[in-house]
Write a protein that holds these residues in place. Structure first.
Motif, PDB file in Angstrom:
ATOM      1  N   ALA B 109       0.831  -1.203   0.000  1.00  0.00           N
ATOM      2  CA  ALA B 109       0.000   0.000   0.000  1.00  0.00           C
ATOM      3  C   ALA B 109       0.867   1.254   0.000  1.00  0.00           C
ATOM      4  CB  ALA B 109      -0.926  -0.006   1.208  1.00  0.00           C
ATOM      5  N   TRP B 114      -1.611   3.905  -1.797  1.00  0.00           N
ATOM      6  CA  TRP B 114      -3.062   3.769  -1.611  1.00  0.00           C
ATOM      7  C   TRP B 114      -3.635   4.945  -0.834  1.00  0.00           C
ATOM      8  CZ3 TRP B 114      -4.305  -2.050  -0.168  1.00  0.00           C
ATOM      9  CH2 TRP B 114      -3.883  -2.875  -1.238  1.00  0.00           C
ATOM     10  N   ARG B 115      -2.869   5.370   0.164  1.00  0.00           N
ATOM     11  CA  ARG B 115      -3.349   6.471   1.013  1.00  0.00           C
ATOM     12  C   ARG B 115      -3.662   7.718   0.198  1.00  0.00           C
ATOM     13  NH1 ARG B 115      -5.309   5.634   5.475  1.00  0.00           N
ATOM     14  NH2 ARG B 115      -4.307   4.097   6.815  1.00  0.00           N
ATOM     15  N   LEU B 124     -10.028   3.105   3.695  1.00  0.00           N
ATOM     16  CA  LEU B 124      -8.744   2.508   4.049  1.00  0.00           C
ATOM     17  C   LEU B 124      -8.587   2.450   5.564  1.00  0.00           C
ATOM     18  CD1 LEU B 124      -6.762   1.318   2.165  1.00  0.00           C
ATOM     19  CD2 LEU B 124      -5.453   3.422   2.188  1.00  0.00           C
ATOM     20  N   CYS B 127      -9.733  -0.641   6.941  1.00  0.00           N
ATOM     21  CA  CYS B 127      -8.848  -1.773   6.667  1.00  0.00           C
ATOM     22  C   CYS B 127      -7.648  -1.748   7.597  1.00  0.00           C
ATOM     23  CB  CYS B 127      -8.338  -1.703   5.235  1.00  0.00           C
ATOM     24  SG  CYS B 127      -9.515  -2.256   4.023  1.00  0.00           S
ATOM     25  N   THR B 128      -7.520  -0.671   8.371  1.00  0.00           N
ATOM     26  CA  THR B 128      -6.308  -0.463   9.134  1.00  0.00           C
ATOM     27  C   THR B 128      -6.506  -0.869  10.589  1.00  0.00           C
ATOM     28  OG1 THR B 128      -5.944   1.434   7.728  1.00  0.00           O
ATOM     29  CG2 THR B 128      -4.522   1.242   9.648  1.00  0.00           C
ATOM     30  N   ILE B 133      -2.248  -1.932   7.228  1.00  0.00           N
ATOM     31  CA  ILE B 133      -3.372  -2.139   6.315  1.00  0.00           C
ATOM     32  C   ILE B 133      -3.533  -3.625   6.027  1.00  0.00           C
ATOM     33  CG2 ILE B 133      -4.191  -1.698   3.976  1.00  0.00           C
ATOM     34  CD1 ILE B 133      -2.715   1.000   4.182  1.00  0.00           C
TER      35      ILE B 133
END
Lengths: 294, 414
Positions: B109, B114-115, B124, B127-128, B133
């Motif tokens: 990521a 992704w961030r 996200l 997902c963390t 992640i």
């Protein structure tokens, strides 16, 4: 103690497995029903919280009520219908084999298949209702599955359809085990056939009845797949059963503690019924034996 | 602990045994996307993954998330993990992550940033866990839609409604024309979700937050929330009393074929309309937030990758995660699925009218709700679903009674 030592040793693994699986796992379940376990078991004790929550839940109350309805109906009807069918088949009728096969066939189907079959039969757009309406009875309505008061009876009917054949087969075997001389004696005494069945044959068939009863009772407690396939517990929660409650909470909702509390209540209920019965059944026999040995 | 994993292993073994993980590039992917539109969307993933030289083994589990999730979770707990699996992000997988059963995707990521491009960023965030992640969000789904059949309203001779209240007024006309006003499947999650939508639509976003996020008991027992229950009780009278439908897509089909006037269902229903070849605004219409409050939640699906001992499998898992978030795949997948892409930087001119409406609403951050999956665990959600489905089918339960039972469940929520 040392008689038949070899066979006792041979039975040990089975005994150990039974102890470990049945007793061990039951104790494990009871233990964790007092914890706040969610998806994974944790040893965080919350006392009777899970049980309090269980008995406050209306879904559980409905489940208990449903299993009682299902239990009483399937006990009464599968025993009486199964016995009657067996008696009819026992009249030395023609094509007995064919009839026996037909009656026993549903038992070869799994509950899932049974459930789906009956779901279609009772479906309002395709099933019985449609057929009868097409015959000209336009007003005919059969809405068992979508009516919350009757959905559980749809399950009862499907369960009977599936299970009565087996009861019949067991009863038939029992009837064939009755000595022909007894019938002859009854006939000589001029006792009508129905009285012979009721007062002589049935008491003699006690072991068969006990076996059948145990089989039916086990089927009642664990009824689950039939409900899932037939109604999914619906409409609403009106046809839920305890086993489904346990499964939903343990696996579907990640609430192990709640599921185990429900299964512990189921276990306790079964034990409450089973222990006095076992006591009567086996205690009685021992007493009877005593005078004979003296 | 060991006993428990053995028991769940038995449950897992019943589901199916894992085939062919021996070859490094075979990955079994479990999901519950089985309706027409969903299957078309999954195919986009599979094709893209196979193009990369790997092999997508499809492990679709029929019967909605409620059936599939226990199978998936018990397989992971039982030590028979699949290569990758769909789950709704949020609290469903929380415990699995905490138990160390999921692959850490942080490195990938960070490398791909992704961030920077996943939006809204809270996708996200869910997902963390502890700064790491663990899942790849693939789409944005929102529940707050009402789908109406324009043909059905034409047949009944009334104007198509622009919001819930107009719909309720038009309902008697629909009935006269032999059309079921409101279509719904019998599974509990559908009435549960629908109730959530009505909370937002009738009560507004603030009420929804007060009830579900802040868990403010005064509001939960208050008069504003009572209005929602009243509306929900009106809604149950609009449904077919002899309903024999279970699946949501069968209910959607009633709307598609103009046998029913409307359905309240998430935007995954849109995939069904497009598979049926219908166009928004012509045969059907969509009303976000019941046409009253233009508010959407941003729930969605995410893929988790259970930890595996085989380094080849781990490499393939990372390749799959990367593929799922790539630009082309995001567009191809989401157009079929009827959901919105999680990337803000992709071209979606091909999106249809309803999707564009949704994107417009999401531009304003005030219009975004957290989803129910992110505020309650599955235990509480299950209880709320039980309550709503019981209420839905049992007309002897009054709205007041249901409201107080709702409050009790929220009070005991962990």
């Amino acid at each position: 103690m040392f008689r038949n030592l070899h066979s006792k040793i041979a039975a040990l693994p089975m005994i150990a497995t039974a102890l470990f699986i049945f007793v061990g796992c039951s104790l494990w379940s009871v233990f964790y029903s007092f914890t706040s376990s969610r998806s994974l078991p944790v040893e965080k004790f919350v006392g009777f919280d899970q049980y309090i929550r269980l008995f406050k839940s209306s879904r559980w109350a409905i489940s208990i009520e449903n299993v009682a309805i299902y239990g009483v109906c399937s006990l009464v009807f599968s025993l009486s219908v199964g016995f009657l069918l067996a008696v009819f088949l026992d009249q030395k009728i023609r094509f007995e084999n064919t009839f026996r096969t037909i009656f026993l066939y549903p038992f070869a189907l799994s509950f899932i298949v049974t459930g789906l079959v009956w779901q279609w039969i009772l479906n309002q757009n395709f099933g019985i209702q449609k057929v009868i309406q097409d015959l000209g009875f336009e007003g005919f309505e059969l809405n068992i599955l979508s009516n919350r008061d009757y959905a559980i009876y749809a399950i009862v009917v499907a369960g009977l359809w599936q299970g009565t054949g087996l009861v019949m087969a067991l009863m038939l075997a029992g009837l064939r085990g009755i000595d022909e001389d007894i019938w002859k004696a009854a006939r000589v005494d001029g006792i009508p056939a129905w009285r012979t069945y009721l007062f002589i044959v049935i008491p003699m068939m006690r072991p068969v009845f006990v076996t059948t009863l145990v089989l039916i009772a086990a089927g009642i407690v664990k009824v689950y797949d039939l409900v899932v396939a037939l109604t999914g517990g619906g409409p609403g929660v009106s046809s839920e059963v305890p086993a489904k409650y346990v499964y939903d909470y343990m696996f579907g909702r990640g609430s192990l503690g709640q599921g185990l509390a429900a299964s512990t209540v189921m276990l306790t209920t079964v034990l409450i019924i089973l222990i006095p019965w076992g006591y009567m059944e086996f205690g009685e026999r021992r007493e009877k034996k005593k005078p004979a040995s003296e | 602990m060991r006993v428990s994993s053995r028991i769940t292993a038995i449950a897992g073994a019943i589901s199916m045994s894992l085939v062919g993980l021996a070859q490094a590039t075979d990955l079994e992917v479990t999901h519950w996307w089985t309706s027409g539109g969903e299957a078309a969307a999954v195919k986009q993933f599979a094709d893209a993954f196979n193009k990369g030289g790997d092999n997508w083994i499809d492990g679709a589990i029929a019967g909605s998330g409620g059936v599939a999730r226990p199978v998936i979770i018990s397989r992971i707990l039982g030590g028979e993990p699949m290569g990758a699996t769909q789950l709704n992000h949020g609290r469903q997988a929380e415990e699995l992550v905490e138990a160390g059963l999921m692959l850490d995707l942080t490195e990938l990521a960070d490398k791909e940033g992704w961030r920077d491009f996943v939006r809204p960023s809270k996708l996200l965030d869910s997902c963390t866990v502890d700064g790491k992640i663990y899942c790849a969000p693939v789409n944005i789904h929102s529940w707050q839609w009402m789908w109406t059949s324009l043909d059905a309203f034409k047949k009944a001779g009334v104007d198509a409604p622009k919001d819930w209240y107009e719909f309720v007024k038009a309902a008697p006309k629909l009935r006269e024309a032999g059309i079921i006003p409101l279509a719904i499947g019998g599974q509990a999650w559908q009435s549960g979700g629908m109730f959530g939508v009505m909370t937002v639509g009738i009560g507004g976003a603030d009420l929804w937050k007060a009830v579900n996020v802040e868990k403010n008991m005064d509001v939960v027992r208050g008069p504003e929330f009572a209005k929602v229950w009243q509306a929900f009780s009106e809604a149950r009278d609009l449904a077919d009393p002899n309903n024999s439908i279970q699946n949501w897509n069968d209910a959607t089909n009633q709307v598609i074929t103009a046998k029913a006037g409307a359905q309240i269902m998430g935007d995954w229903a849109q995939g069904e309309f497009s598979v049926a070849g219908q166009t928004a605004g012509v045969e059907y219409d969509c009303l976000p937030g019941l046409g009253i409050a233009p508010v959407l939640d941003t729930a969605g699906d995410a893929f988790y990758f259970p930890k595996n001992d085989d380094p080849d499998v781990t490499a393939a898992q990372l390749r799959m995660a990367s593929m799922m978030l790539s630009k082309e795949v995001q567009v191809a997948f989401n157009l079929k699925k009827g959901s919105l892409p999680v990337r803000a930087d992709v071209d979606i001119t091909a999106a249809n009218g309803c999707m564009k409406k949704g994107l417009e609403i999401l531009k304003n951050a005030d219009n975004i709700l957290p989803s129910g999956d992110q505020t309650f665990n599955s235990d509480t959600i299950g209880q709320l679903e039980d309550l709503s489905t019981e209420f839905w089918s049992d007309k002897s339960i009054t709205p007041e009674e249901a409201q107080s039972r709702y409050a009790e469940i929220i009070e005991s929520a962990q």
